[in-house]
Scaffold this active site. Structure first.
Site, PDB file in Angstrom:
ATOM      1  N   SER A 128       2.270 -37.536 -15.579  1.00  0.00           N
ATOM      2  CA  SER A 128       1.676 -37.492 -14.241  1.00  0.00           C
ATOM      3  C   SER A 128       0.158 -37.646 -14.253  1.00  0.00           C
ATOM      4  O   SER A 128      -0.521 -37.176 -15.180  1.00  0.00           O
ATOM      5  CB  SER A 128       2.037 -36.138 -13.626  1.00  0.00           C
ATOM      6  OG  SER A 128       1.234 -35.877 -12.516  1.00  0.00           O
ATOM      7  N   TYR A 152       1.744 -27.048 -13.060  1.00  0.00           N
ATOM      8  CA  TYR A 152       2.555 -28.278 -13.174  1.00  0.00           C
ATOM      9  C   TYR A 152       1.875 -29.239 -14.148  1.00  0.00           C
ATOM     10  O   TYR A 152       2.483 -29.724 -15.108  1.00  0.00           O
ATOM     11  CB  TYR A 152       2.710 -28.936 -11.798  1.00  0.00           C
ATOM     12  CG  TYR A 152       3.179 -30.371 -11.844  1.00  0.00           C
ATOM     13  CD1 TYR A 152       4.437 -30.693 -12.362  1.00  0.00           C
ATOM     14  CD2 TYR A 152       2.373 -31.430 -11.390  1.00  0.00           C
ATOM     15  CE1 TYR A 152       4.880 -32.015 -12.424  1.00  0.00           C
ATOM     16  CE2 TYR A 152       2.803 -32.747 -11.445  1.00  0.00           C
ATOM     17  CZ  TYR A 152       4.051 -33.032 -11.963  1.00  0.00           C
ATOM     18  OH  TYR A 152       4.480 -34.339 -12.028  1.00  0.00           O
TER      19      TYR A 152
HETATM   20  N1  LIG Z   1       7.166 -39.153  -7.778  1.00  0.00           N
HETATM   21  C1  LIG Z   1       5.898 -39.153  -8.188  1.00  0.00           C
HETATM   22  O1  LIG Z   1       4.990 -39.576  -7.475  1.00  0.00           O
HETATM   23  C2  LIG Z   1       5.533 -38.628  -9.554  1.00  0.00           C
HETATM   24  C3  LIG Z   1       4.173 -38.609  -9.905  1.00  0.00           C
HETATM   25  C4  LIG Z   1       3.808 -38.151 -11.161  1.00  0.00           C
HETATM   26  C5  LIG Z   1       4.778 -37.746 -12.057  1.00  0.00           C
HETATM   27  N2  LIG Z   1       6.086 -37.743 -11.702  1.00  0.00           N
HETATM   28  C6  LIG Z   1       7.067 -37.290 -12.710  1.00  0.00           C
HETATM   29  O2  LIG Z   1       8.115 -38.226 -12.800  1.00  0.00           O
HETATM   30  C7  LIG Z   1       9.360 -37.588 -13.015  1.00  0.00           C
HETATM   31  C8  LIG Z   1      10.336 -38.023 -11.934  1.00  0.00           C
HETATM   32  O3  LIG Z   1       9.806 -37.685 -10.670  1.00  0.00           O
HETATM   33  P1  LIG Z   1      10.636 -37.800  -9.331  1.00  0.00           P
HETATM   34  O4  LIG Z   1       9.668 -38.016  -8.239  1.00  0.00           O
HETATM   35  O5  LIG Z   1      11.771 -38.721  -9.514  1.00  0.00           O
HETATM   36  O6  LIG Z   1      11.178 -36.293  -9.216  1.00  0.00           O
HETATM   37  P2  LIG Z   1      12.608 -35.749  -8.723  1.00  0.00           P
HETATM   38  O7  LIG Z   1      12.462 -34.285  -8.527  1.00  0.00           O
HETATM   39  O8  LIG Z   1      13.074 -36.559  -7.568  1.00  0.00           O
HETATM   40  O9  LIG Z   1      13.543 -36.038  -9.970  1.00  0.00           O
HETATM   41  C9  LIG Z   1      13.690 -35.170 -11.055  1.00  0.00           C
HETATM   42  C10 LIG Z   1      15.173 -34.902 -11.267  1.00  0.00           C
HETATM   43  O10 LIG Z   1      15.312 -34.092 -12.436  1.00  0.00           O
HETATM   44  C11 LIG Z   1      16.365 -33.167 -12.211  1.00  0.00           C
HETATM   45  N3  LIG Z   1      16.144 -32.020 -13.112  1.00  0.00           N
HETATM   46  C12 LIG Z   1      15.136 -31.111 -13.059  1.00  0.00           C
HETATM   47  N4  LIG Z   1      15.261 -30.207 -14.030  1.00  0.00           N
HETATM   48  C13 LIG Z   1      16.379 -30.558 -14.737  1.00  0.00           C
HETATM   49  C14 LIG Z   1      17.045 -29.984 -15.870  1.00  0.00           C
HETATM   50  N5  LIG Z   1      16.583 -28.878 -16.470  1.00  0.00           N
HETATM   51  N6  LIG Z   1      18.169 -30.593 -16.327  1.00  0.00           N
HETATM   52  C15 LIG Z   1      18.644 -31.714 -15.730  1.00  0.00           C
HETATM   53  N7  LIG Z   1      18.060 -32.280 -14.645  1.00  0.00           N
HETATM   54  C16 LIG Z   1      16.934 -31.705 -14.160  1.00  0.00           C
HETATM   55  C17 LIG Z   1      16.275 -32.803 -10.741  1.00  0.00           C
HETATM   56  O11 LIG Z   1      17.493 -32.337 -10.207  1.00  0.00           O
HETATM   57  C18 LIG Z   1      15.834 -34.136 -10.112  1.00  0.00           C
HETATM   58  O12 LIG Z   1      16.930 -34.856  -9.592  1.00  0.00           O
HETATM   59  C19 LIG Z   1       9.089 -36.074 -12.965  1.00  0.00           C
HETATM   60  O13 LIG Z   1       9.055 -35.602 -14.282  1.00  0.00           O
HETATM   61  C20 LIG Z   1       7.703 -35.963 -12.327  1.00  0.00           C
HETATM   62  O14 LIG Z   1       6.985 -34.877 -12.861  1.00  0.00           O
HETATM   63  C21 LIG Z   1       6.481 -38.179 -10.464  1.00  0.00           C
END
Ligand SMILES: NC(=O)c1ccc[n+]([C@@H]2O[C@H](COP(=O)([O-])OP(=O)(O)OC[C@H]3O[C@@H](n4cnc5c(N)ncnc54)[C@H](O)[C@@H]3O)[C@@H](O)[C@H]2O)c1
Length: 316
Positions: A128, A152
């Site tokens: 991130s 985070y």
């Molecule tokens: N969306 C963004 O703008 C953004 C920006 C920076 C970083 N990220 C990173 O990218 C990744 C994906 O982000 P996203 O927006 O798709 O988030 P999201 O929350 O939509 O997807 C994450 C998924 O992981 C699953 N999950 C969480 N803990 C788990 C566990 N212990 N076991 C199994 N499944 C688990 C959740 O149920 C969820 O469906 C994340 O790691 C987030 O930190 C996202």
């Protein structure tokens, strides 16, 4: 090719899986535990779309349970892993730090160790922009000093180190992508754009932090997926890359564009700065353009148009 995507019912994981499934030679394996950080309905809807494809295989497991991961690796051999599961959200990390410890730190440690033990050659991690914290010089390049200002961000930075530790030796390779505010269809309801869309739809007030003066480097999901898909066939040199459009927008301006496209005004509750939130995110994408040959980014108008169209169509 056998591709494992963790967090496949999540926003980014879902879009990535959908794209990779188009190639019928790919077998895509998804892992998710449908946690209740936000509406399970959206996660289940995304998963049901993926399950329509014959080359998609799904495991509902919690990555903090090491044995459950080992069982999946006993049954399947993976060529590449995209680790996108995790606990996102900046402000929630002040409320429930334990969830970040379990779903980011512990889950990443278990997955990396089991994957390395099973000789998975390529590991890709979704990190991130928050690892940079509040910077003074923009755009933020990959080697800028890391100043995570919330839990985070601290856990994401720690996860990067776990990935490096497990996949740095000659027989392996890793790629870390630092995402900057990704948006698009089936987007996360806890993030600003979908929060705003939901508030407009329901005629509800939405709190606008820092009086709408925060800047975000909004990056469209198709651009992110395009880069991730390209990385499947790329030889990594153990890189870290920002994925960002590198054109930040003030939230006030974004609200105007969204209200125009939606055809309805938002009801705003202006509030001050919020602890732990970055004021500006503005990444440098020079390395990304060079290494991944992704030159053209979707315009905010085009990306929002599609996002709003699908928000109205699917009611989420
Ligand atoms: N969306 C963004 O703008 C953004 C920006 C920076 C970083 N990220 C990173 O990218 C990744 C994906 O982000 P996203 O927006 O798709 O988030 P999201 O929350 O939509 O997807 C994450 C998924 O992981 C699953 N999950 C969480 N803990 C788990 C566990 N212990 N076991 C199994 N499944 C688990 C959740 O149920 C969820 O469906 C994340 O790691 C987030 O930190 C996202």
């Amino acid at each position: 090719m056998n591709i494992l995507i963790t967090g496949s019912a999540g926003f980014i994981g879902f879009h990535l899986a959908k794209n990779l499934l188009k190639k019928k030679q790919n077998n895509v394996f998804g892992i998710d535990n449908f946690n209740n950080y936000y509406s399970k309905k959206i996660k289940k809807k995304r998963n049901s779309i993926l399950l329509k494809e014959k080359n998609f295989f799904f495991y509902k497991i919690n990555l903090s349970k090491r044995k459950r991961i080992e069982n999946i690796f006993k049954k399947n051999k993976f060529d590449i892993i995209f680790h996108l599961a995790g606990q996102p959200g900046v402000l929630y990390s002040f409320k429930n730090p334990k969830s970040y410890k379990i779903n980011n730190l512990l889950a990443t440690k278990h997955l990396c160790e089991v994957a390395a033990k099973n000789k998975v050659k390529k590991f890709i991690f979704g990190s991130s922009s928050s690892v940079y914290g509040d910077q003074k010089k923009f755009p933020i390049s990959e080697n800028s000093k890391k100043k995570p200002i919330n839990y985070y961000a601290k856990t994401k930075y720690q996860c990067e180190k776990i990935v490096k530790k497990n996949f740095s030796s000659k027989e392996f390779s890793y790629q870390i992508f630092r995402f900057f505010t990704v948006y698009g269809s089936f987007g996360r309801p806890d993030m600003f754009i979908h929060k705003l869309l939901n508030s407009i739809k329901k005629n509800k007030l939405i709190s606008l932090h820092n009086h709408g003066k925060n800047y975000r480097d909004f990056t469209y999901i198709d651009d992110v997926v395009n880069v991730l898909v390209k990385s499947v066939n790329k030889n990594f040199q153990n890189d870290i890359l920002n994925i960002c459009k590198s054109k930040p927008i003030k939230n006030n301006k974004l609200i105007k564009i969204i209200s125009n496209l939606y055809g309805k005004k938002a009801k705003l509750n202006l509030i001050g700065k919020v602890k732990g939130e970055m004021l500006v995110t503005h990444g440098c994408n020079r390395l990304l353009k060079k290494n991944m040959k992704h030159k053209k980014f979707t315009s905010i108008e085009k990306g929002l148009k599609q996002t709003i169209k699908d928000f109205k169509k699917y009611n989420m």
